[in-house]
Design a protein around this motif. Structure first.
Motif, short mmCIF file in Angstrom:
data_model
loop_
_atom_site.label_atom_id
_atom_site.label_comp_id
_atom_site.label_asym_id
_atom_site.label_seq_id
_atom_site.Cartn_x
_atom_site.Cartn_y
_atom_site.Cartn_z
N GLN A 160 1.17 -6.53 -26.73
CA GLN A 160 2.67 -7.01 -26.69
C GLN A 160 2.65 -8.25 -26.48
O GLN A 160 3.66 -8.85 -27.04
CB GLN A 160 3.18 -6.36 -25.49
CG GLN A 160 3.20 -4.81 -25.42
CD GLN A 160 1.99 -4.31 -24.49
OE1 GLN A 160 0.84 -4.64 -24.46
NE2 GLN A 160 2.18 -3.32 -23.68
N VAL A 161 1.94 -9.10 -25.77
CA VAL A 161 2.00 -10.54 -25.53
C VAL A 161 1.43 -11.27 -26.80
O VAL A 161 2.40 -12.21 -27.13
CB VAL A 161 0.62 -11.15 -24.55
CG1 VAL A 161 0.85 -12.54 -24.10
CG2 VAL A 161 1.18 -10.14 -23.22
N GLY A 191 4.50 -13.40 -29.55
CA GLY A 191 4.17 -15.03 -30.09
C GLY A 191 3.80 -15.75 -29.03
O GLY A 191 3.78 -17.02 -29.43
N PHE A 192 3.03 -15.26 -28.19
CA PHE A 192 2.56 -16.02 -26.99
C PHE A 192 1.06 -16.50 -27.40
O PHE A 192 0.69 -15.77 -28.50
CB PHE A 192 2.44 -15.48 -25.74
CG PHE A 192 3.91 -15.34 -24.85
CD1 PHE A 192 4.44 -16.53 -24.30
CD2 PHE A 192 4.69 -14.16 -25.23
CE1 PHE A 192 5.60 -16.49 -23.66
CE2 PHE A 192 5.91 -13.95 -24.49
CZ PHE A 192 6.30 -15.43 -23.68
N GLY A 193 0.48 -17.74 -26.77
CA GLY A 193 -0.64 -17.98 -27.17
C GLY A 193 -0.71 -19.07 -28.25
O GLY A 193 0.37 -19.44 -28.84
N MET A 221 -11.40 -11.12 -24.34
CA MET A 221 -10.56 -10.00 -23.98
C MET A 221 -10.31 -9.24 -25.33
O MET A 221 -10.44 -9.91 -26.39
CB MET A 221 -9.07 -10.13 -23.07
CG MET A 221 -9.73 -10.82 -21.89
SD MET A 221 -8.28 -10.91 -20.48
CE MET A 221 -8.12 -9.18 -20.04
N VAL A 222 -9.84 -7.99 -25.32
CA VAL A 222 -9.21 -7.58 -26.33
C VAL A 222 -7.74 -6.91 -26.17
O VAL A 222 -7.43 -6.89 -25.02
CB VAL A 222 -10.15 -6.02 -26.60
CG1 VAL A 222 -11.56 -6.50 -26.94
CG2 VAL A 222 -10.21 -5.15 -25.57
N LYS A 223 -7.12 -6.64 -27.32
CA LYS A 223 -5.66 -6.26 -27.49
C LYS A 223 -5.34 -5.32 -26.54
O LYS A 223 -4.18 -5.07 -25.98
CB LYS A 223 -5.22 -5.90 -28.82
CG LYS A 223 -5.22 -7.21 -29.53
CD LYS A 223 -4.54 -7.05 -30.94
CE LYS A 223 -4.54 -8.17 -31.79
NZ LYS A 223 -4.16 -7.94 -33.15
N LEU A 235 -4.88 -17.55 -24.97
CA LEU A 235 -3.88 -17.38 -24.17
C LEU A 235 -4.16 -18.05 -22.57
O LEU A 235 -5.15 -17.87 -22.10
CB LEU A 235 -3.55 -15.92 -23.88
CG LEU A 235 -3.17 -15.22 -25.23
CD1 LEU A 235 -3.42 -13.71 -24.80
CD2 LEU A 235 -1.48 -15.53 -25.20
N SER A 236 -3.20 -18.91 -22.29
CA SER A 236 -3.51 -19.76 -20.96
C SER A 236 -3.08 -18.89 -19.74
O SER A 236 -2.00 -17.98 -20.07
CB SER A 236 -2.91 -21.23 -21.11
OG SER A 236 -1.44 -21.05 -20.99
N ASP A 237 -2.94 -19.46 -18.64
CA ASP A 237 -2.23 -18.96 -17.17
C ASP A 237 -0.89 -19.04 -17.63
O ASP A 237 0.00 -18.13 -17.29
CB ASP A 237 -3.01 -19.42 -16.18
CG ASP A 237 -3.08 -21.14 -16.22
OD1 ASP A 237 -2.81 -21.73 -17.27
OD2 ASP A 237 -3.01 -21.73 -14.99
N HIS A 238 -0.41 -20.24 -18.03
CA HIS A 238 1.06 -20.23 -18.27
C HIS A 238 1.44 -19.33 -19.34
O HIS A 238 2.81 -18.88 -19.18
CB HIS A 238 1.20 -21.70 -18.95
CG HIS A 238 0.92 -22.97 -17.96
ND1 HIS A 238 1.30 -23.22 -16.80
CD2 HIS A 238 -0.27 -23.87 -18.02
CE1 HIS A 238 0.71 -24.31 -16.23
NE2 HIS A 238 -0.17 -24.60 -16.75
N ASP A 239 0.91 -18.93 -20.26
CA ASP A 239 1.45 -17.83 -21.22
C ASP A 239 1.42 -16.35 -20.52
O ASP A 239 2.82 -15.92 -20.61
CB ASP A 239 0.34 -17.60 -22.26
CG ASP A 239 0.23 -18.75 -23.44
OD1 ASP A 239 1.33 -19.39 -23.62
OD2 ASP A 239 -0.77 -19.21 -23.77
N LEU A 240 0.82 -16.41 -19.42
CA LEU A 240 0.95 -15.00 -18.52
C LEU A 240 2.18 -15.17 -17.95
O LEU A 240 3.03 -14.36 -17.79
CB LEU A 240 -0.27 -14.63 -17.58
CG LEU A 240 0.01 -13.50 -16.82
CD1 LEU A 240 0.06 -12.28 -17.40
CD2 LEU A 240 -1.23 -13.49 -15.74
N ILE A 241 2.51 -16.35 -17.09
CA ILE A 241 3.59 -16.54 -16.39
C ILE A 241 4.80 -16.38 -17.31
O ILE A 241 5.86 -15.77 -17.08
CB ILE A 241 3.64 -18.01 -15.77
CG1 ILE A 241 2.55 -17.76 -14.86
CG2 ILE A 241 5.04 -18.33 -15.19
CD1 ILE A 241 2.21 -19.21 -14.00
#
Length: 69
Positions: A3-4, A8-10, A22-24, A50-56
């Motif tokens: 979903q991330v 469009g993140f990353g 990691m895997v989807k 994907l960074s820590d900022h993408d998670l936030i």
């Protein structure tokens, strides 16, 4: 994680870029755990970093979506 990426993140990962692989199918909770355990602040899913900022930012976007319902 799927979903991330779909949201469009990353950004495109460079070849041999450092990061926890990691895997989807893994959850955002597994992503958070991977970031916590690693010295590197990003994970690599397929060819996307994907960074820590993408998670936030992703979590913040979920909160915003919830406000519209």
């Amino acid at each position: 994680m799927g979903q991330v990426l779909a949201a469009g993140f990353g950004r495109p990962a460079k070849p041999n870029e450092p990061g926890t692989k990691m895997v989807k199918g893994q959850s955002i909770f597994e992503w958070a755990t991977a970031l916590q355990k690693s010295q590197i602040d990003q994970v690599i899913v397929d060819d996307t970093a994907l960074s820590d900022h993408d998670l936030i930012d992703y979590l913040a976007s979920l909160e915003t979506e919830g406000d519209h319902h």
